[in-house]
Design an enzyme around this catalytic site. Structure first.
Site, short mmCIF file in Angstrom:
data_model
loop_
_atom_site.label_atom_id
_atom_site.label_comp_id
_atom_site.label_asym_id
_atom_site.label_seq_id
_atom_site.Cartn_x
_atom_site.Cartn_y
_atom_site.Cartn_z
N GLU A 85 0.84 -1.21 0.00
CA GLU A 85 0.00 0.00 0.00
C GLU A 85 0.87 1.25 0.00
O GLU A 85 1.70 1.44 0.90
CB GLU A 85 -0.94 -0.02 1.21
N LYS A 265 -7.80 -1.29 11.00
CA LYS A 265 -7.13 -1.75 9.76
C LYS A 265 -5.93 -0.85 9.48
O LYS A 265 -4.86 -1.30 9.10
CB LYS A 265 -8.13 -1.71 8.59
N ASP A 281 4.25 -14.31 11.73
CA ASP A 281 2.98 -14.79 11.16
C ASP A 281 1.92 -13.70 11.27
O ASP A 281 1.33 -13.51 12.33
CB ASP A 281 2.58 -16.05 11.95
N HIS A 378 -2.97 10.21 -0.57
CA HIS A 378 -3.15 8.99 -1.35
C HIS A 378 -3.07 9.27 -2.84
O HIS A 378 -2.45 8.55 -3.60
CB HIS A 378 -4.52 8.35 -1.04
C1 MEV Z 1 -6.13 2.78 4.73
O1 MEV Z 1 -5.37 1.66 4.41
C2 MEV Z 1 -6.22 2.99 6.21
C3 MEV Z 1 -7.17 4.08 6.67
O2 MEV Z 1 -8.47 3.88 6.13
C4 MEV Z 1 -7.22 4.00 8.19
C5 MEV Z 1 -8.27 4.87 8.84
O3 MEV Z 1 -9.28 5.21 8.19
O4 MEV Z 1 -8.08 5.18 10.02
C6 MEV Z 1 -6.71 5.43 6.23
#
Ligand code: MEV
Length: 425
Positions: A85, A265, A281, A378
């Site tokens: 990413e 995430k 792992d 991004h």
């Molecule tokens: C993207 O990989 C992760 C985010 O969505 C985390 C978040 O929204 O806190 C930017």
């Protein structure tokens, strides 16, 4: 029919590829080339990779990057990260720089207990089972003495074996709940071997063993990492309001699981990248972290923040069962290198580093989300990726980056601008 195969694992690597390309693809030559171009010319290295798993036909590359300038417990680190990413490493580097001028990260391992269970069925008198366990307990330790010998020398081993009555959840279901200290190894093989030996020793006519396996839920293999600074030092302008918004972002994650999952995430972007780079792992870490986030019956944020007496404090608590010896850690030349780059940390130190990597990602995400939004950063990366795909020259790249400075980046818009540029030449 026609697309199934018998004895595939017995075929040579080339035969496997031949079967694949003739069965699933039209342009056999091209597909073979794609597969083979990722083979390593170093045969020893390729053989090593071939043998990690079954039916290897090629290697799947992931970018291996480093994020420098991390200050953790007053020690400097350059953190290795394996991730596809685009914005993750850039975010880690920026956040590392930001916090190093504000005292750096502080991290501390809270506990390192790991868990395994022997699950069994028993349809008899509960007291009899309890008595049998009490009598047998010593022998369960003796039955594993050979397996635990080396681990005990290193300061680890089996900490406790408990009999747990689970019949409220499932009729006749009991377990031996075993806790372990595995020092610098993740310990999966060690734990499973111990459990199987315990099960064998414990089993009798009335006790029917169902399975023996470690648990990836390790709430007592826990690490804490934090940063703090004066609220006024957090943002260049409007610091009090923005710090409050940052706190609200965490409160929202705690109130709303849809948001909490995305929030966590983002944390795992940092965690997994270092877990992978160090040959650990990541599936085990993911499963354990998310279960921990839901430990009180509702899925919540793994991070927290407060403002007290003008001080902003931001922290994470996350279970991380990691190893710095055994498994892939020293077998994969790049994991070995990653650990060397981190100056061969103990498993405890690696827990601290990885918790910091997760906290840093969450800081970057929440700071962006509550100020400029996430897409600006991004899209900048997205733009360079599209430009690369188009095969633009250095000058064309510079022009396009400048052109999109204040415009919305879409794939189509970049292609059109590129075409126009070529036409105008
Ligand atoms: C993207 O990989 C992760 C985010 O969505 C985390 C978040 O929204 O806190 C930017």
């Amino acid at each position: 029919m026609g697309k199934s195969v018998h004895g595939f694992s017995k075929l040579s690597k080339l035969q496997k590829i031949d079967w694949l390309v003739t069965t699933f693809f039209n342009d056999n030559k091209k597909i073979k080339k794609v597969i083979q171009q990722y083979w390593n010319t170093n045969k020893v290295l390729q053989n090593l990779h071939d043998d990690f798993i079954e039916n290897t036909i090629s290697n799947f590359y992931m970018p291996f990057a480093v994020a420098p300038n991390f200050l953790i417990n007053d020690k400097e680190y350059t953190i290795p990260m394996v991730i596809e990413e685009s914005s993750v490493v850039a975010a880690a580097s920026l956040v590392a720089k930001f916090w190093r001028t504000r005292g750096g990260f502080k991290a501390k391992v809270i506990a390192t207990k790991k868990v395994g269970q022997v699950h069994f069925m028993y349809d008899g008198d509960k007291q009899k089972l309890q008595n049998y366990f009490s009598l047998k307990k010593k022998e369960l330790f003796i039955a594993t003495a050979d397996i635990t010998k080396n681990m005990r020398k290193r300061g680890g081993g089996i900490l406790e074996i408990e009999l747990r009555d689970k019949t409220e959840e499932l009729a006749n279901y009991y377990q031996l709940h075993v806790t372990f200290e595995t020092v610098d190894s993740m310990g999966a093989n060690f734990i499973n071997s111990c459990l199987e030996a315990i099960a064998k020793e414990f089993e009798n006519e009335a006790i029917k063993i169902v399975m023996s396996i470690l648990s990836n839920y390790v709430p007592e293999c826990l690490v804490h990492a934090e940063v703090s600074c004066k609220v006024d030092d957090l943002y260049a302008e409007n610091s009090k309001v923005l710090a409050q918004k940052f706190i609200q972002a965490i409160q929202i994650a705690n109130a709303e699981p849809h948001r909490a999952v995305t929030h966590n995430k983002g944390i795992m972007n940092g965690v997994d990248a270092v877990v992978l780079a160090t040959g650990n792992d990541f599936r085990a870490i993911e499963a354990g972290a998310h279960a921990f986030a839901a430990r009180n019956g509702k899925y919540k944020s793994l991070t927290n923040a407060t403002i007290e007496n003008g001080i902003f404090k931001f922290w994470i608590e996350i279970p991380l069962a990691l190893g710095t010896v055994g498994g892939l850690t020293k077998l994969h030349p790049l994991s070995k290198l990653s650990l060397e780059l981190l100056e061969n940390p103990s498993a405890k130190e690696l827990m601290e580093i990885i918790a910091v990597a997760g906290l840093a990602q969450n800081f970057a995400a929440l700071r962006a989300l509550t100020t400029t939004g996430i897409q600006k950063g991004h899209m900048k990366m997205h733009l360079t990726n599209i430009i690369k795909q188009l095969g633009a020259s250095k000058e064309e790249k510079a022009f396009l980056i400048d052109y999109f400075e204040h415009k919305t980046v879409t794939h189509n818009a970049v292609v059109e601008a590129y075409k126009k540029l070529a036409k105008d030449k």
